[in-house]
Design a protein around this motif. Structure first.
Motif, mmCIF file in Angstrom:
data_model
loop_
_atom_site.group_PDB
_atom_site.id
_atom_site.type_symbol
_atom_site.label_atom_id
_atom_site.label_comp_id
_atom_site.label_asym_id
_atom_site.label_seq_id
_atom_site.Cartn_x
_atom_site.Cartn_y
_atom_site.Cartn_z
ATOM 1 N N LYS A 386 52.604 24.356 41.562
ATOM 2 C CA LYS A 386 52.542 23.018 42.852
ATOM 3 C C LYS A 386 51.876 22.274 41.384
ATOM 4 O O LYS A 386 51.385 20.900 42.023
ATOM 5 N N GLY A 387 51.619 22.404 40.668
ATOM 6 C CA GLY A 387 50.733 21.873 39.802
ATOM 7 C C GLY A 387 49.449 20.918 39.686
ATOM 8 O O GLY A 387 49.193 20.075 39.723
ATOM 9 N N GLU A 388 48.893 21.940 40.735
ATOM 10 C CA GLU A 388 47.337 22.172 40.826
ATOM 11 C C GLU A 388 46.388 23.405 40.679
ATOM 12 O O GLU A 388 46.441 24.078 41.233
ATOM 13 N N THR A 389 46.179 23.016 39.690
ATOM 14 C CA THR A 389 45.677 24.506 38.919
ATOM 15 C C THR A 389 44.169 24.315 39.325
ATOM 16 O O THR A 389 43.652 25.130 37.767
ATOM 17 N N LYS A 390 43.051 22.895 39.031
ATOM 18 C CA LYS A 390 41.880 23.233 38.762
ATOM 19 C C LYS A 390 41.140 24.580 40.252
ATOM 20 O O LYS A 390 41.776 25.144 41.277
ATOM 21 N N GLY A 391 40.190 24.916 39.740
ATOM 22 C CA GLY A 391 39.391 25.230 40.675
ATOM 23 C C GLY A 391 39.598 26.692 39.782
ATOM 24 O O GLY A 391 40.550 27.700 38.950
ATOM 25 N N PHE A 392 39.316 28.243 41.310
ATOM 26 C CA PHE A 392 39.251 29.548 40.582
ATOM 27 C C PHE A 392 38.925 29.831 42.263
ATOM 28 O O PHE A 392 37.924 29.381 43.425
ATOM 29 N N ILE A 393 39.034 31.673 41.967
ATOM 30 C CA ILE A 393 38.636 32.594 43.161
ATOM 31 C C ILE A 393 37.727 33.095 42.841
ATOM 32 O O ILE A 393 37.519 33.539 41.086
ATOM 33 N N LYS A 394 36.620 33.416 43.319
ATOM 34 C CA LYS A 394 35.645 34.293 43.079
ATOM 35 C C LYS A 394 35.147 35.682 44.142
ATOM 36 O O LYS A 394 35.143 34.964 45.296
ATOM 37 N N VAL A 395 34.926 36.480 44.148
ATOM 38 C CA VAL A 395 34.445 37.956 44.844
ATOM 39 C C VAL A 395 33.382 37.895 44.269
ATOM 40 O O VAL A 395 32.891 38.660 43.640
ATOM 41 N N LEU A 396 32.123 38.684 45.334
ATOM 42 C CA LEU A 396 31.299 39.372 44.980
ATOM 43 C C LEU A 396 31.124 40.735 46.214
ATOM 44 O O LEU A 396 31.301 40.464 47.280
ATOM 45 N N VAL A 397 31.221 41.847 45.227
ATOM 46 C CA VAL A 397 31.040 43.259 46.238
ATOM 47 C C VAL A 397 30.012 44.510 45.875
ATOM 48 O O VAL A 397 29.517 44.123 44.411
ATOM 49 N N HIS A 398 29.239 44.493 46.822
ATOM 50 C CA HIS A 398 28.063 45.664 46.492
ATOM 51 C C HIS A 398 28.885 46.933 45.332
ATOM 52 O O HIS A 398 29.942 47.413 45.884
ATOM 53 N N ALA A 399 28.013 47.252 44.786
ATOM 54 C CA ALA A 399 28.737 48.210 43.766
ATOM 55 C C ALA A 399 28.828 49.183 43.929
ATOM 56 O O ALA A 399 29.323 50.815 43.660
#
Length: 463
Positions: A386-399
């Protein structure tokens, strides 16, 4: 004239009309009061109009980016704001008219137009009508706050409501405040053709969110030519040569910001100040909100507060959930509570930012043993296509338990993709559950199982 009902509902925002529908379907008689426009903030001055205009701004931005997609340049063009506003107004009017028709034609519901004020815990007055009921539901919403900044009474300014009526583009829009409202209007008007400056007291954007989120959103805005004046203390206003000027004290740049228009985007306040609350035995808190319990009941039996006026969410989705909680408890004899819902929200800059649960900073501060997964949008195929590559995915999980703690997505489609994580977290599913999912290719969402499969230990010491 006196009227008696089983219930009174004050305000036609997100919670009120749906509650009227459920109550009347259950055989209750309902007196419904609205003093202005049906649909509340969301339909009239919030979600519906702003997202309609954001769509127009997105189209203008895409036209300017034509060569990035292998297309011939669109050439110079000027946006006619009046046409953008006309499109927005048509969408708003259709939604408002549909809601008004539904309520006014609803069997068992009598609509009154005017401002409702308490006479007692069970009676309210609307003009010459006195309305009585054993159940009263306050859904009175909120409005833009106007802080008492020095000089604010000396010059014209816009709010998130009045700016929607502009029909000529500001040459230079100065926005004081960098919450969701300020950020969305900043990008919207920049893409329509205005020069835009944001003035914000905090040293960074989104102080309640993670630093990497704030940095990503700042990059999105500055890459489009929006000026950020952060760490602005001692903000004051003046009118010089017919133009609004915002005086700031910034360590890096103490100069003033001068523009053609000024937008105040410094929060909202509830519409509780003209209800004559004392006559019902109610008292708002210091900010004007009505304290409620887990079932949205106020301190006075028989009176509930839903939506923006109760301080328990101030989103359209939380207001609608308020209706669901009240209806379930009253009519279905279920026990639903405010604390059942997850903290979820989005900011509709483009690309958007959406989140659920805890932030990374909150997990670190709590010392929770945790794992983190993160993938930039540059490594998400759908975003690249799409030509839209700004940003990120972030997840947090209890260890230790593998439970999902939270997630943030800044990026194309993030406001939709986040919902698979919301659903999994609400169902108390684990990272292992997410890893086993098979999502559709090519989508942004398909990389979410991958992110859950790339978890690494999170150092929980406060940084």
């Amino acid at each position: 004239m006196n009227h008696s009902f089983d219930a009174l509902i004050i305000g036609a925002g997100q919670a009120g009309p749906s509650l009227a529908g459920r109550l009347t379907a259950a055989g209750w008689t309902v007196g419904f009061v609205e003093r202005k426009n049906f649909g509340g903030t969301c339909v009239n001055t919030g979600c519906t109009p702003t997202k309609a205009m954001i769509a127009s701004a997105k189209a203008a931005h895409t036209l300017r980016q034509a060569t990035n997609y292998g297309l011939p340049p669109a050439g110079d063009f000027t946006v006619d704001l009046a046409q953008v506003v006309a499109r927005k107004d048509a969408i708003v009017a259709a939604s408002r008219a549909s809601l008004e028709k539904w309520l006014t034609q609803m069997p068992g519901c009598t609509v009154f137009r005017g401002t409702a004020r308490f006479l007692s815990p069970t009676t309210m007055q609307v003009d010459d009508a006195v309305l009585e009921a054993k159940h009263i539901f306050l859904n009175v919403g909120g409005r833009p706050a106007i802080p008492a900044l020095p000089g604010i009474d000396q010059l014209p300014f816009l709010t998130s409501s009045t700016i929607l009526a502009l029909e000529e583009l500001p040459t230079h829009l100065i926005i004081v405040g960098a919450g969701a409202v300020g950020l969305e209007f900043a990008q919207l008007f920049r893409r329509l053709g205005s020069q835009v400056t944001i003035v914000e007291r905090s040293p960074r954007l989104l102080p309640h969110d993670d630093e990497d989120v704030a940095a990503a959103v700042a990059d999105i805005l500055t890459s489009e030519g929006i000026t950020l004046r952060l760490g602005a203390e001692c903000i004051s206003m003046a009118l010089e040569d017919g133009q609004p000027v915002v005086h700031v004290s910034c360590e890096e740049d103490p100069s003033s910001s001068r523009g053609s228009h000024l937008l105040l985007a410094m929060g909202r306040q509830p519409n509780t100040d003209d209800l004559d609350l004392a006559k019902a035995g109610l008292q708002a808190d210091a900010r004007g909100y009505l304290p409620v319990d887990e079932e949205l009941r106020t301190t006075v039996p028989g009176i509930w507060a839903l939506g923006d006026c109760n301080g328990r969410g101030a989103f359209t989705h939380t207001a609608y959930n308020d209706f669901e909680i009240v209806a379930a408890n009253l009519l279905n004899h279920e026990q639903r509570r405010v604390s059942d819902r997850l903290p979820v929200s989005a900011i509709y800059v483009d690309p958007p930012f959406a989140k659920v649960g805890l932030t990374e900073a909150e997990v670190r501060a709590a010392g929770t043993p945790a794992l983190i997964g993160k993938r930039p949008m540059t490594k998400v195929g759908r975003a690249v296509e799409k030509g839209e590559t700004k940003g990120f995915i972030k997840v947090l999980v209890h260890a230790e338990t593998d439970q999902i703690l939270g997630a943030s997505i800044v990026g194309v489609g993030g406001d939709e993709a986040i919902h698979c994580i919301i659903t999994a977290k609400y169902a108390q599913q684990t990272a292992a559950f997410m890893r086993r999912n098979v999502f559709i290719h090519p989508t942004v969402s398909e990389l979410i199982p991958t992110v859950f499969g790339e978890l690494k230990p999170l150092e929980t010491a406060v940084q």
